[in-house]
Design an enzyme around this catalytic site. Structure first.
Site, PDB file in Angstrom:
ATOM      1  N   LYS A 100       0.859  -1.175   0.000  1.00  0.00           N
ATOM      2  CA  LYS A 100       0.000   0.000   0.000  1.00  0.00           C
ATOM      3  C   LYS A 100       0.901   1.233   0.000  1.00  0.00           C
ATOM      4  O   LYS A 100       1.710   1.427   0.904  1.00  0.00           O
ATOM      5  CB  LYS A 100      -0.915   0.010   1.232  1.00  0.00           C
ATOM      6  N   ASP A 137      -1.329  -2.577  -4.076  1.00  0.00           N
ATOM      7  CA  ASP A 137      -2.719  -2.565  -3.631  1.00  0.00           C
ATOM      8  C   ASP A 137      -3.391  -1.238  -3.992  1.00  0.00           C
ATOM      9  O   ASP A 137      -2.735  -0.190  -4.034  1.00  0.00           O
ATOM     10  CB  ASP A 137      -2.800  -2.742  -2.114  1.00  0.00           C
ATOM     11  N   MET A 138      -4.695  -1.284  -4.198  1.00  0.00           N
ATOM     12  CA  MET A 138      -5.495  -0.075  -4.340  1.00  0.00           C
ATOM     13  C   MET A 138      -6.109   0.282  -2.990  1.00  0.00           C
ATOM     14  O   MET A 138      -6.450  -0.604  -2.196  1.00  0.00           O
ATOM     15  CB  MET A 138      -6.606  -0.271  -5.359  1.00  0.00           C
ATOM     16  N   ARG A 187      -4.958  -7.815 -10.570  1.00  0.00           N
ATOM     17  CA  ARG A 187      -5.858  -8.397  -9.574  1.00  0.00           C
ATOM     18  C   ARG A 187      -7.189  -7.645  -9.614  1.00  0.00           C
ATOM     19  O   ARG A 187      -7.221  -6.415  -9.499  1.00  0.00           O
ATOM     20  CB  ARG A 187      -5.262  -8.300  -8.173  1.00  0.00           C
ATOM     21  N   GLY A 191     -13.632  -4.324  -3.823  1.00  0.00           N
ATOM     22  CA  GLY A 191     -13.368  -3.046  -3.173  1.00  0.00           C
ATOM     23  C   GLY A 191     -13.888  -3.039  -1.757  1.00  0.00           C
ATOM     24  O   GLY A 191     -14.948  -3.617  -1.472  1.00  0.00           O
ATOM     25  N   ALA A 192     -13.143  -2.389  -0.847  1.00  0.00           N
ATOM     26  CA  ALA A 192     -13.471  -2.506   0.578  1.00  0.00           C
ATOM     27  C   ALA A 192     -13.481  -1.178   1.321  1.00  0.00           C
ATOM     28  O   ALA A 192     -13.409  -1.158   2.545  1.00  0.00           O
ATOM     29  CB  ALA A 192     -12.466  -3.447   1.250  1.00  0.00           C
ATOM     30  N   HIS A 230     -14.389 -14.498  -3.217  1.00  0.00           N
ATOM     31  CA  HIS A 230     -14.845 -15.699  -2.522  1.00  0.00           C
ATOM     32  C   HIS A 230     -16.232 -16.116  -2.985  1.00  0.00           C
ATOM     33  O   HIS A 230     -16.781 -17.105  -2.514  1.00  0.00           O
ATOM     34  CB  HIS A 230     -14.894 -15.440  -1.007  1.00  0.00           C
TER      35      HIS A 230
END
Length: 311
Positions: A100, A137-138, A187, A191-192, A230
């Site tokens: 990150k 990472d985004m 990848r 989104g989180a 998942h």
């Protein structure tokens, strides 16, 4: 509603302290975060390799505004890469690292972008020496352009650096089109982060539809897609698209989080597909854990049952 509440709680020091003091928090957290140290990350990677799974490892931390902390994060990655190489876990990308940029100094005043890029470059040098790769990472949408610019700079010397695209952003199909070229590792995740409606889809159905649109672009392209999900439906769709485009099993991979659906991870690896597990480690686990719970209600129920237990 639950997702938004959990994302707000991810910024609460008070809730973090409560969770840290709960009697069973440690054992519950360790389902999703194998530990604080480099040794913990290497051990988890070795356990995955024993069942034919790869790893991408994230030293937890973000939004750093202290140069000393940014340097410490860089040094943790350098130590980790050496330890992976010494344990014969890095060759051919078996164990790679995820970075990150905000943890490497992106938010430092003045030259933050430059400092983060230089730290990432040093990590890429170490990764290359170890025979493995790096993925950027985004984070939230305010950093997307800066992260893609850093990706372009790093790929001048390290063309294998991976990108991350988040399907909940409205711009993501276009970004996938830009990245779906030969040699590009991409990848795709949902989104989180909590994002405004102006830049991100808000409903799960819209996010899933965008994910499939992005998958179609990546699987049709010359890139190396990394399907981070998942969701059984999306995994099935990814497999069908790969078959439609006559992709070899080595031309793409599936990715899941450490501690989530481990038996399904093994099943995918056992059938001959490539499965990579995202391993987070370090002391800054709280924000990561809350975002994981926000992504999947099943994660939330598991954690809450653990906190309520008297055992």
């Amino acid at each position: 509603m639950l997702r938004n509440a959990l994302l707000q709680l991810s910024k609460s020091d008070g809730v973090r302290r409560t969770i840290e003091k709960a009697p069973v928090s440690s054992q519950v957290v360790h389902r999703f975060v194998p530990g604080d140290s480099t040794e913990d990350a290497v051990r988890a990677t070795a356990e995955l390799r024993a069942t034919n799974r790869f790893a991408t490892i994230d030293y937890l931390g973000e939004d750093t505004t202290d140069l000393t902390q940014a340097i410490r994060t860089r040094d943790h990655y350098l130590e980790l890469l050496k330890a992976l190489a010494d344990a014969d876990l890095s060759q051919h990308g078996m164990g790679e690292v995820s970075l990150k940029l905000s943890a490497l100094g992106q938010y430092l005043p003045g030259d933050g972008d430059k400092i983060a890029l230089e730290h990432a470059r040093e990590i890429c040098v170490a990764a290359q020496e170890a025979g493995t790769t790096v993925t950027l990472d985004m984070e939230d949408h305010t950093t997307t352009d800066a992260t893609l610019e850093a990706l372009r700079e790093l790929r001048k010397d390290f063309p294998w650096v991976g990108a991350v695209i988040q399907s909940y952003l409205r711009r993501s199909v276009a970004d996938c089109e830009d990245l779906a070229h030969e040699g590009s590792r991409v990848r795709l995740c949902k989104g989180a982060y909590k994002e405004p409606e102006s830049v991100a889809f808000q409903s799960g159905g819209e996010v899933d539809q965008s994910y499939v649109r992005c998958l179609k672009v990546l699987m049709a392209g010359a890139c190396y897609p990394m399907v981070a999900s998942h969701d059984p439906r999306l995994i099935e769709i990814a497999g069908a698209l790969a078959a439609h485009h006559e992709r070899e099993a080595t031309s793409f991979e599936y990715q899941m989080l450490y501690g989530i659906r481990p038996e399904e991870q093994k099943r995918i690896a056992d059938r001959g597909d490539q499965m990579r597990v995202y391993i987070p480690y370090g002391e800054e686990w709280y924000g990561y854990l809350m975002r994981r719970m926000a992504e999947r209600p099943a994660n939330t129920m598991f954690f809450l049952r653990g906190l309520a237990s008297k055992n």
